[in-house]
Design a protein around this motif. Sequence first.
Motif, PDB file in Angstrom:
ATOM      1  N   UNK A 279       0.807  -1.219   0.000  1.00  0.00           N
ATOM      2  CA  UNK A 279       0.000   0.000   0.000  1.00  0.00           C
ATOM      3  C   UNK A 279       0.840   1.267   0.000  1.00  0.00           C
ATOM      4  N   UNK A 280       2.112   1.173   0.350  1.00  0.00           N
ATOM      5  CA  UNK A 280       2.968   2.359   0.364  1.00  0.00           C
ATOM      6  C   UNK A 280       3.455   2.729  -1.031  1.00  0.00           C
ATOM      7  N   UNK A 281       3.681   1.734  -1.862  1.00  0.00           N
ATOM      8  CA  UNK A 281       4.281   2.006  -3.177  1.00  0.00           C
ATOM      9  C   UNK A 281       3.362   1.713  -4.356  1.00  0.00           C
ATOM     10  N   UNK A 282       2.194   1.129  -4.099  1.00  0.00           N
ATOM     11  CA  UNK A 282       1.275   0.814  -5.202  1.00  0.00           C
ATOM     12  C   UNK A 282      -0.010   1.629  -5.063  1.00  0.00           C
TER      13      UNK A 282
ATOM     14  N   UNK B 293       4.254   6.083  -3.797  1.00  0.00           N
ATOM     15  CA  UNK B 293       3.105   6.501  -4.599  1.00  0.00           C
ATOM     16  C   UNK B 293       1.797   6.279  -3.848  1.00  0.00           C
ATOM     17  N   UNK B 294       1.683   5.128  -3.211  1.00  0.00           N
ATOM     18  CA  UNK B 294       0.446   4.798  -2.512  1.00  0.00           C
ATOM     19  C   UNK B 294       0.144   5.741  -1.365  1.00  0.00           C
ATOM     20  N   UNK B 295       1.175   6.122  -0.626  1.00  0.00           N
ATOM     21  CA  UNK B 295       0.985   7.047   0.495  1.00  0.00           C
ATOM     22  C   UNK B 295       0.492   8.401  -0.006  1.00  0.00           C
ATOM     23  N   UNK B 296       1.151   8.922  -1.044  1.00  0.00           N
ATOM     24  CA  UNK B 296       0.778  10.229  -1.592  1.00  0.00           C
ATOM     25  C   UNK B 296      -0.640  10.204  -2.157  1.00  0.00           C
TER      26      UNK B 296
ATOM     27  N   UNK C 285      -3.748  20.684  -4.225  1.00  0.00           N
ATOM     28  CA  UNK C 285      -2.817  20.838  -5.340  1.00  0.00           C
ATOM     29  C   UNK C 285      -1.401  20.427  -4.972  1.00  0.00           C
ATOM     30  N   UNK C 286      -0.972  20.802  -3.769  1.00  0.00           N
ATOM     31  CA  UNK C 286       0.371  20.437  -3.306  1.00  0.00           C
ATOM     32  C   UNK C 286       0.505  18.931  -3.151  1.00  0.00           C
ATOM     33  N   UNK C 287      -0.486  18.295  -2.557  1.00  0.00           N
ATOM     34  CA  UNK C 287      -0.411  16.845  -2.365  1.00  0.00           C
ATOM     35  C   UNK C 287      -0.506  16.097  -3.698  1.00  0.00           C
ATOM     36  N   UNK C 288      -1.276  16.657  -4.644  1.00  0.00           N
ATOM     37  CA  UNK C 288      -1.344  16.047  -5.976  1.00  0.00           C
ATOM     38  C   UNK C 288       0.010  16.157  -6.677  1.00  0.00           C
ATOM     39  N   UNK C 289       0.690  17.305  -6.493  1.00  0.00           N
ATOM     40  CA  UNK C 289       2.025  17.474  -7.067  1.00  0.00           C
ATOM     41  C   UNK C 289       3.008  16.486  -6.443  1.00  0.00           C
ATOM     42  N   UNK C 290       2.858  16.257  -5.128  1.00  0.00           N
ATOM     43  CA  UNK C 290       3.711  15.275  -4.459  1.00  0.00           C
ATOM     44  C   UNK C 290       3.465  13.883  -5.037  1.00  0.00           C
ATOM     45  N   UNK C 291       2.198  13.566  -5.276  1.00  0.00           N
ATOM     46  CA  UNK C 291       1.851  12.268  -5.867  1.00  0.00           C
ATOM     47  C   UNK C 291       2.538  12.099  -7.228  1.00  0.00           C
ATOM     48  N   UNK C 292       2.481  13.137  -8.065  1.00  0.00           N
ATOM     49  CA  UNK C 292       3.116  13.070  -9.383  1.00  0.00           C
ATOM     50  C   UNK C 292       4.633  12.912  -9.249  1.00  0.00           C
ATOM     51  N   UNK C 293       5.201  13.584  -8.269  1.00  0.00           N
ATOM     52  CA  UNK C 293       6.639  13.458  -8.012  1.00  0.00           C
ATOM     53  C   UNK C 293       6.990  12.020  -7.657  1.00  0.00           C
ATOM     54  N   UNK C 294       6.188  11.420  -6.786  1.00  0.00           N
ATOM     55  CA  UNK C 294       6.443  10.045  -6.374  1.00  0.00           C
ATOM     56  C   UNK C 294       6.257   9.071  -7.532  1.00  0.00           C
ATOM     57  N   UNK C 295       5.294   9.355  -8.390  1.00  0.00           N
ATOM     58  CA  UNK C 295       5.095   8.511  -9.576  1.00  0.00           C
ATOM     59  C   UNK C 295       6.328   8.567 -10.468  1.00  0.00           C
ATOM     60  N   UNK C 296       6.840   9.756 -10.658  1.00  0.00           N
ATOM     61  CA  UNK C 296       8.009   9.947 -11.526  1.00  0.00           C
ATOM     62  C   UNK C 296       9.245   9.238 -10.975  1.00  0.00           C
ATOM     63  N   UNK C 297       9.386   9.263  -9.660  1.00  0.00           N
ATOM     64  CA  UNK C 297      10.582   8.694  -9.034  1.00  0.00           C
ATOM     65  C   UNK C 297      10.330   7.312  -8.425  1.00  0.00           C
ATOM     66  N   UNK C 298       9.135   6.762  -8.688  1.00  0.00           N
ATOM     67  CA  UNK C 298       8.806   5.418  -8.198  1.00  0.00           C
ATOM     68  C   UNK C 298       9.021   5.308  -6.684  1.00  0.00           C
ATOM     69  N   UNK C 299       8.479   6.303  -5.970  1.00  0.00           N
ATOM     70  CA  UNK C 299       8.621   6.333  -4.520  1.00  0.00           C
ATOM     71  C   UNK C 299       7.369   5.834  -3.821  1.00  0.00           C
TER      72      UNK C 299
END
Length: 202
Positions: free
Chosen positions: A36-39, A166-169, A150-164
Motif C-alpha cells: 500500500x505504500x508504493x502501489x 506513490x500509494x501514500x501520496x 494541489x500540493x499533495x497532488x504534485x507530491x503524488x506526481x513526483x512520487x510517480x516519476x521517481x517510483x517512490x
Amino acid sequence: MRLVPWWALFSSGCAPVILVAGWAIAALLEGSAYDSATQTISVLAAYGAAGFWVMTAALLAVGVCHFVTACGLRAATRAGRTALAGGGLSALAVVLVPAPSSGGDLRHGSVAAVGFALLAVWPVLAAQRDGAAPWGLRPTPSLLATALMGVTAAWFLFEVRHQGVIGVAERLVTVMQSLWPFVVVVSCLRHSRQRRLTAEQT
C-alpha cells in the motif's frame, strides 16, 4: 430555505469512510503481494485483483456520494457544485477504464487526472464572496483547501516519476478530496443552526 438537506450530510460523510474501508479491505484480500505504500489504489481495482469487486464498488459508491452531495449543496456556487459533481462522475468513469495490474495505463491515468483536478478546484470555485457565508464556503478556507490538494497532488506526481511512496501520496490526496465536501456540509448546517437561533432570539 435550508442551505443543505439532511441527506447531503449522509452522502458527504459516507464518501471518506467508504473510500478508506474499500482500499483497506481490498488490500487485505490482495495479501502480501500488494504494498500500500508504493502501489496505487487503482491496482486494487484492476481486473484479476483479489479485491477487484470491493475496490470497484467503493469507487462507484464514492462517485455517487460526491454527485449526490453536489446536488444538495445549495449554498455553493453553481460552478463549484458542477465541479464536485464532475469529480463524482469521474470516479464512475475510472471504474469503466480500469488500470492493468501493473498500475500504468494512459487512458486510466487521464480519467483519474480529470477527477483529481475537478475535486481539487471545486472548493475555490464553490466559494462565496459574501462574508456571511458558511465557513467552508468562505474564500480563505476554500483557497487553502484547493492549494493543499494541489500540493499533495504534485507530491503524488513526483512520487510517480521517481517510483517512490506513490500509494501514500495518493491516499493522502484522495482522503482530503473525499473529506472536504463533508467539512463544507457540516459548516453549512452549523451556519443554518446559528442563523435560526439568532432569529429566534430577536
